[in-house]
Scaffold this motif. Sequence first.
Motif, PDB file in Angstrom:
ATOM      1  N   ASN A  71       5.769   4.904  -2.233  1.00  0.00           N
ATOM      2  CA  ASN A  71       5.105   5.513  -2.712  1.00  0.00           C
ATOM      3  C   ASN A  71       5.462   6.284  -4.350  1.00  0.00           C
ATOM      4  N   ARG A  72       5.036   5.129  -4.781  1.00  0.00           N
ATOM      5  CA  ARG A  72       5.145   5.378  -5.994  1.00  0.00           C
ATOM      6  C   ARG A  72       3.456   4.626  -7.263  1.00  0.00           C
ATOM      7  N   PRO A  73       3.217   4.557  -6.455  1.00  0.00           N
ATOM      8  CA  PRO A  73       1.374   3.121  -6.845  1.00  0.00           C
ATOM      9  C   PRO A  73       1.759   2.832  -8.589  1.00  0.00           C
TER      10      PRO A  73
ATOM     11  N   ARG B 251       0.871  -1.443   0.052  1.00  0.00           N
ATOM     12  CA  ARG B 251       0.090  -0.048  -0.433  1.00  0.00           C
ATOM     13  C   ARG B 251       0.883   1.484   0.166  1.00  0.00           C
ATOM     14  N   GLU B 252       0.369   2.376  -0.628  1.00  0.00           N
ATOM     15  CA  GLU B 252       1.641   3.102  -0.588  1.00  0.00           C
ATOM     16  C   GLU B 252       1.612   3.722   0.710  1.00  0.00           C
ATOM     17  N   GLY B 253       3.232   4.326   1.147  1.00  0.00           N
ATOM     18  CA  GLY B 253       3.151   5.153   2.303  1.00  0.00           C
ATOM     19  C   GLY B 253       3.300   4.119   2.783  1.00  0.00           C
ATOM     20  N   GLN B 254       3.592   2.746   2.803  1.00  0.00           N
ATOM     21  CA  GLN B 254       4.498   1.914   4.006  1.00  0.00           C
ATOM     22  C   GLN B 254       6.056   1.706   3.503  1.00  0.00           C
ATOM     23  N   ARG B 255       6.227   0.816   5.166  1.00  0.00           N
ATOM     24  CA  ARG B 255       7.825   0.661   4.167  1.00  0.00           C
ATOM     25  C   ARG B 255       8.054  -0.794   4.549  1.00  0.00           C
ATOM     26  N   VAL B 256       8.573  -1.075   3.194  1.00  0.00           N
ATOM     27  CA  VAL B 256       8.661  -2.301   3.298  1.00  0.00           C
ATOM     28  C   VAL B 256      10.117  -2.925   3.312  1.00  0.00           C
ATOM     29  N   LEU B 257       9.917  -3.634   4.171  1.00  0.00           N
ATOM     30  CA  LEU B 257      11.820  -4.105   4.707  1.00  0.00           C
ATOM     31  C   LEU B 257      11.421  -5.636   4.150  1.00  0.00           C
ATOM     32  N   PHE B 258      12.783  -5.804   2.551  1.00  0.00           N
ATOM     33  CA  PHE B 258      12.839  -6.755   2.170  1.00  0.00           C
ATOM     34  C   PHE B 258      14.040  -7.352   2.311  1.00  0.00           C
ATOM     35  N   ARG B 259      13.650  -8.756   2.713  1.00  0.00           N
ATOM     36  CA  ARG B 259      15.352  -8.990   2.970  1.00  0.00           C
ATOM     37  C   ARG B 259      15.827  -9.841   1.801  1.00  0.00           C
ATOM     38  N   LEU B 260      17.067 -10.054   0.843  1.00  0.00           N
ATOM     39  CA  LEU B 260      17.213 -10.493  -0.305  1.00  0.00           C
ATOM     40  C   LEU B 260      18.546 -11.224  -0.416  1.00  0.00           C
ATOM     41  N   LEU B 261      18.289 -12.884  -0.664  1.00  0.00           N
ATOM     42  CA  LEU B 261      19.661 -13.274  -0.592  1.00  0.00           C
ATOM     43  C   LEU B 261      20.095 -14.486  -1.825  1.00  0.00           C
ATOM     44  N   ASN B 262      20.779 -13.823  -2.467  1.00  0.00           N
ATOM     45  CA  ASN B 262      21.577 -14.297  -3.302  1.00  0.00           C
ATOM     46  C   ASN B 262      21.839 -15.439  -3.033  1.00  0.00           C
ATOM     47  N   ALA B 263      21.040 -16.596  -3.829  1.00  0.00           N
ATOM     48  CA  ALA B 263      21.111 -18.305  -3.357  1.00  0.00           C
ATOM     49  C   ALA B 263      21.702 -18.631  -4.620  1.00  0.00           C
ATOM     50  N   SER B 264      21.925 -17.911  -5.334  1.00  0.00           N
ATOM     51  CA  SER B 264      22.275 -19.177  -7.285  1.00  0.00           C
ATOM     52  C   SER B 264      23.300 -19.880  -6.564  1.00  0.00           C
TER      53      SER B 264
ATOM     54  N   ALA C 234      16.858  -4.349  -9.267  1.00  0.00           N
ATOM     55  CA  ALA C 234      15.532  -3.385  -9.042  1.00  0.00           C
ATOM     56  C   ALA C 234      14.312  -2.857  -8.719  1.00  0.00           C
ATOM     57  N   LEU C 235      14.488  -1.880  -8.369  1.00  0.00           N
ATOM     58  CA  LEU C 235      12.214  -1.697  -8.672  1.00  0.00           C
ATOM     59  C   LEU C 235      12.346  -0.499  -8.988  1.00  0.00           C
ATOM     60  N   PRO C 236      12.141  -0.348 -10.552  1.00  0.00           N
ATOM     61  CA  PRO C 236      11.602   0.878 -11.207  1.00  0.00           C
ATOM     62  C   PRO C 236      10.461   1.857 -10.108  1.00  0.00           C
ATOM     63  N   GLY C 237      11.562   2.964 -10.338  1.00  0.00           N
ATOM     64  CA  GLY C 237      10.677   4.034  -9.760  1.00  0.00           C
ATOM     65  C   GLY C 237      10.921   3.762  -7.758  1.00  0.00           C
ATOM     66  N   HIS C 238      11.584   3.339  -7.582  1.00  0.00           N
ATOM     67  CA  HIS C 238      11.997   3.144  -5.995  1.00  0.00           C
ATOM     68  C   HIS C 238      13.660   3.187  -5.718  1.00  0.00           C
TER      69      HIS C 238
END
Length: 474
Positions: A295-297, A234-247, A255-259
């Motif tokens: 912040n970019r719906p 939802r707009e206005g949220q702060r989302v925590l991404f835990r990203l792992l490269n398990a390759s 990337a997440l365009p616009g963010h």
Amino acid sequence: MFKHAISLTSVSRQPRSLMHRRSLLVGAGAAGMILGTAMGRAYTQIANAPDYSLRIAPLRLELAPKKVIDTFAYNGMVPGPVLRLREGRQVSIDIRNDTDIDDIIHWHGLYVPSTANGAMEEGSPMVERGGAQRYTFSPKPTGTRWYHSHNMAGTDLRRSLYSGMYGFLIVEPANDAGRYDQEVLLAAHHWQGSWVSMQDIRSGPPPDNGLEVMYASATFNDKMLGHGEPIRVREGQRVLFRLLNASPTENVTLALPGHRLNVIALDGNPVPSPQSIDTLFLAPAERADVIVEMNRPGVWILGGIKDEDRKMGLGVVVEYANQRGEPQWSAPPTSAWDYTIFGREGPLPAPDERLDLIFEKIPGGRGGYNRWTINGKSWPAVNPLLNVERGKRYRLAMSNKSGDNHPVHLHRHTFEVTKVGDKPTAGVMKDTINMTRFSTVEIDFVADDPGLSLLHCHHQDHQDEGFMGMVTYL
Ligand SMILES: [Cu+2]
């Protein structure tokens, strides 16, 4: 005092003799012949219920409709179950092995004694096929860690990190501020590998290069781009991404365009200088904790910046509430990855000892497999690599004299990045650091966790082909 209290109870019916698996080059292929014999065996009953159970077993995995692969996984899911452990609170984990070969699970980024750390070379026993084993330990340090098979794959592209045998392990602090509205865990992985000759495909140098792995598909978690559930925000949220490269072998740049991606931790460790960036680079085994202000719906693709990566499946749809339409992608501004922007200026304590490490390739030639050396020697000859004295600070001045990337990983310790190329830095604490082709990196670590500790490249084929050394304590 050791910085952990841990015990390992073996519940398999008979101990297996320790063998130095990586000195047996293609052992996995022969073991694969006895497929199926493990399935019918009875398990030794374990008296008390564990906090967690992991069952290693074959899995038929649907990456996308009509894209079904055969792999191995933990508890029938990819990634395996998220293990959320409380710092310092003892946990017991049972591992059952329902596959046809002995396997082993490594607790990546944790301070676990060598006998339970999940590396054969350090003295941890394999979980034998048809057998089970209980691990009991007090998890630390806090942060985004993970667990994965530390078996040897050799030339068998179904095994170890080529498979689905990995999962998140999050060590929660005693009190977590949790300054985010939603948490999303994403593990990148490449699938359907085959051995190819890159210089034949690209018609380029070096002419004597050996075989390397190329993949047909990629996912975040278990689904290719467009085939899983979208991440709903939802707009206005702060989302925590835990990203792992398990390759097993591939770098990713995301990337997440616009963010903007606000990196607050690398390999689970808070960075001194959090930075908002457009693209995030992760080598195999690296993690990043990233906060994104929504912040970019719209409907967007969070994915690999290379077109061929997203085409292969490396991406996931991020969908704002009440937004419809085709997921949008636009190429982010290009920028070179630089670990030092997350650091701070010195001063650094002077190391008690400095060791120069040179990484080189012995090209396998046409149809052959490349070998790797550390200071001219391949595992198991690289034992010991370094003898340390408890409490002292060591600097590893590493030089990659090959045209390949190497994510260098140190077991059971956290190191500080002190120089990348000619840029000094301080305060970036990691357990894995990528060395780009023909580059130099310096890392410092304090010998504060007595016991055998491997230093190795996290590329599955590089570690299987000699890129591994042992840190021992005097
Ligand atoms: Cu490597």
